[in-house]
Enzyme design. Structure first.
Site, short mmCIF file in Angstrom:
data_model
loop_
_atom_site.label_atom_id
_atom_site.label_comp_id
_atom_site.label_asym_id
_atom_site.label_seq_id
_atom_site.Cartn_x
_atom_site.Cartn_y
_atom_site.Cartn_z
N HIS A 1 0.44 -4.20 4.58
CA HIS A 1 0.00 -2.83 4.48
C HIS A 1 -0.73 -2.41 5.76
O HIS A 1 -1.90 -2.74 5.96
CB HIS A 1 -0.93 -2.65 3.28
CG HIS A 1 -1.47 -1.25 3.13
ND1 HIS A 1 -0.70 -0.13 3.32
CD2 HIS A 1 -2.72 -0.80 2.81
CE1 HIS A 1 -1.44 0.95 3.12
NE2 HIS A 1 -2.66 0.58 2.82
N GLU B 1 -3.63 -10.43 1.62
CA GLU B 1 -2.61 -10.59 2.65
C GLU B 1 -2.67 -11.95 3.34
O GLU B 1 -1.65 -12.45 3.82
CB GLU B 1 -2.71 -9.47 3.67
CG GLU B 1 -2.33 -8.10 3.15
CD GLU B 1 -3.50 -7.34 2.53
OE1 GLU B 1 -4.54 -7.98 2.26
OE2 GLU B 1 -3.38 -6.11 2.33
N GLY C 1 0.85 -1.18 0.00
CA GLY C 1 0.00 0.00 0.00
C GLY C 1 0.89 1.23 0.00
O GLY C 1 2.12 1.13 -0.10
#
Length: 528
Positions: free
Chosen positions: A70, A47, A25
């Protein structure tokens, strides 16, 4: 003078952590922008799949893996998969991006509020460095903690403006640091344990995943041979610590108190190595030990040793202990065990492929050194009845029972094992949790073979409904999923089969392709 980013990459390189698993991110971009050419980035589309791929990679390579998530959102998405990493003792160094340091208190967008508390209590250690200059040292600490017994995941949150700050000159000392353990049985402890084993009339070994993780399978075989003792695998195994066709092998213990006690009746000494005592699942209460039995526990995990409800525990290196015991016990005190009976004939089905038949066909078709990553929980009994696993590091299974490990872990294990064929045996319910890992396999040309056992339901859940007497409940069926179409959409060749002959043809084609492949197999519903 190097900046924090350069110093951190030097540190990762010194520890062999040049593969980064992640889904980036904005908070992670400043770190990734400085990635050196000798590093590789393995992108996952979710993720949870990222963490499971890293977990499979770490277990298969026998070392740590580096993960970059992120902020809070990415960490949250990964935490379901993280539960497996905890109980498999996978040394994952998990990092997450944080907002600019001066803005965190305002809780601006993508601030990871109370970052070090977010992954607890799942990780061994968690921190957000107090200042940019402490980032390299904190990551060094994370690497060492993850790799020291008992191994496990750690977490470091790094504000993204820290990476451009100047690293302190003292950082150079981090590159040559080594931390090792020196924990082994003392001479008195070894002598006492050898005496107990030699005096036992009918000892039994119960082995767990740490034996396989520490490359101690051969030592376990030597000890079993010297003692003339049967060997069980501890319940709900995430790895296979003993060859399944060896004359001593008796199978996998059930995951219930009374079931384990019944299986071990008649043994006066139970030596448990590299496993908790015990990972129960089904609540079937009873006596913890058979009458007259003594239990001794070998583990590197103080937590496992302390929480066991019975027995004596020795905390130290499992491989060292098994090797020294095999060298020290008196051989030949008990009769040689008879050879294992032939593998039973697999059951077949007229309309679909019975899981036993599928595993029998794999045994006859797959390479001898194949690696199996399994997440088809309703076919556990069928698998162990047919499998012939004799090599180290050949079997991986979700250690906590949480779904989503299997398919991405198979991709990660294949990445770590380019010279061995990895075969993912994934239930259709499980497959959906980590299906995005197929994209990663396609994009990085990772030649894993994924076999999806399709029975249209959560088979293990159906079995549990009978155990719990809950009857028919909503949410147990998953019909109407076309995995060949999904795989094709991610760029992976896929085939659907309904017979054993068709499976063998499809599997041989996949083996010869050198590419990732999916085989969807219509299977009968079985019980674990």
């Amino acid at each position: 003078m190097a900046d924090v980013s350069e110093a951190t990459y030097d540190l990762l390189r010194a520890h062999g952590l040049t593969t980064i698993f992640g889904n980036p991110g904005s908070n992670e971009l400043p770190f990734l922008a400085g990635m050196p050419d000798d590093f590789r980035y393995i992108l996952g589309l979710h993720e949870g799949a990222v963490l499971a791929m890293a977990d499979g990679y770490a277990q298969a390579r026998g070392g740590a893996a580096f993960v970059n998530l992120h902020a809070a959102a990415g960490t949250g998405n990964a935490m379901g998969a993280l539960t497996n990493s905890v109980y498999s003792h996978s040394p994952l160094i998990i990092t997450a991006g944080q907002q600019v340091r001066s803005t965190i208190g305002q809780e601006v967008m993508l601030a990871n509020v109370d970052a070090q508390s977010l992954p607890k209590p799942l990780v061994k250690w968690s921190c957000e460095p107090a200042c940019a200059q402490d980032v390299p040292r904190s990551i060094s600490q994370a690497i060492h903690i993850a790799n020291l017994p008992a191994k496990g995941p750690v977490y470091v949150s790094v504000p993204y403006d820290d990476w451009a700050q100047e690293a302190p000159a003292e950082t150079k000392h981090l590159l040559t640091r080594v931390t090792t353990t020196a924990s082994s049985l003392s001479a008195d402890q070894l002598a006492t344990l050898v005496d107990a084993l030699d005096r036992a009339e009918n000892p039994v070994l119960v082995l767990g995943p740490e034996v396989d993780a520490e490359y101690a399978n051969d030592d376990a075989v030597r000890l079993a041979d010297a003692l003339g003792a049967p060997v069980w695998i501890a319940p709900s195994p995430s790895r296979c610590p003993f060859p399944t066709r060896h004359r001593s092998f008796r199978g996998v213990l059930p995951a219930a108190v009374q079931g384990i006690t019944d299986a071990l009746v008649g043994h006066d000494l139970i030596l448990v190595a590299g496993a908790p005592v015990f990972r129960y699942h089904q609540f079937v209460p009873g006596e913890y030990l058979p009458d007259g039995a003594r239990l001794i526990h070998l583990t590197s995990d103080p937590g496992e040793a302390a929480r066991a409800p019975m027995g004596d525990a020795l905390v130290g290196g499992v491989r060292d202990a098994l090797s020294r015991l095999a060298d020290s016990v008196t051989p030949g005190r008990r009769p040689v065990l008879p050879p294992r009976p032939d593998i039973p004939q697999a059951r077949t089905s007229s309309e679909r492929v019975h899981p036993e038949e599928l595993f029998e066909l794999l045994r006859g078709t797959a390479p001898d050194d194949a690696v199996y990553v399994k997440e088809s929980t309703s076919t556990t009994g069928a698998f162990w009845s047919q499998v012939d696993v004799s090599r180290q590091g050949s079997y991986f299974f979700p250690a906590s029972g949480g779904l989503g490990f299997g398919l991405p872990a198979a991709v990660g294990a294949q990445l770590a094992n380019p010279d061995r064929q990895v075969i993912g045996l994934i239930g259709d319910g499980s497959a959906n949790y980590g299906i995005t890992a197929l994209w990663t396999a396609a994009q990085y040309d990772i030649p894993v073979i994924i076999v999806i056992l399709k029975n249209g339901t959560y088979g293990a859940l159906r079995w549990f409904s009978t155990v719990l007497g809950s009857g028919e409940t909503p949410g147990m069926d998953v019909p109407g999923i076309d995995f060949t179409a999904i795989a094709a959409g991610y760029g992976v060749t896929a085939t659907a089969v309904r017979t054993g002959d068709d499976f063998v043809r499809a599997f041989k084609t996949a083996l010869g392709s050198g590419k990732p492949a999916v085989i969807e197999v219509e299977t009968d519903l079985t019980e674990p």
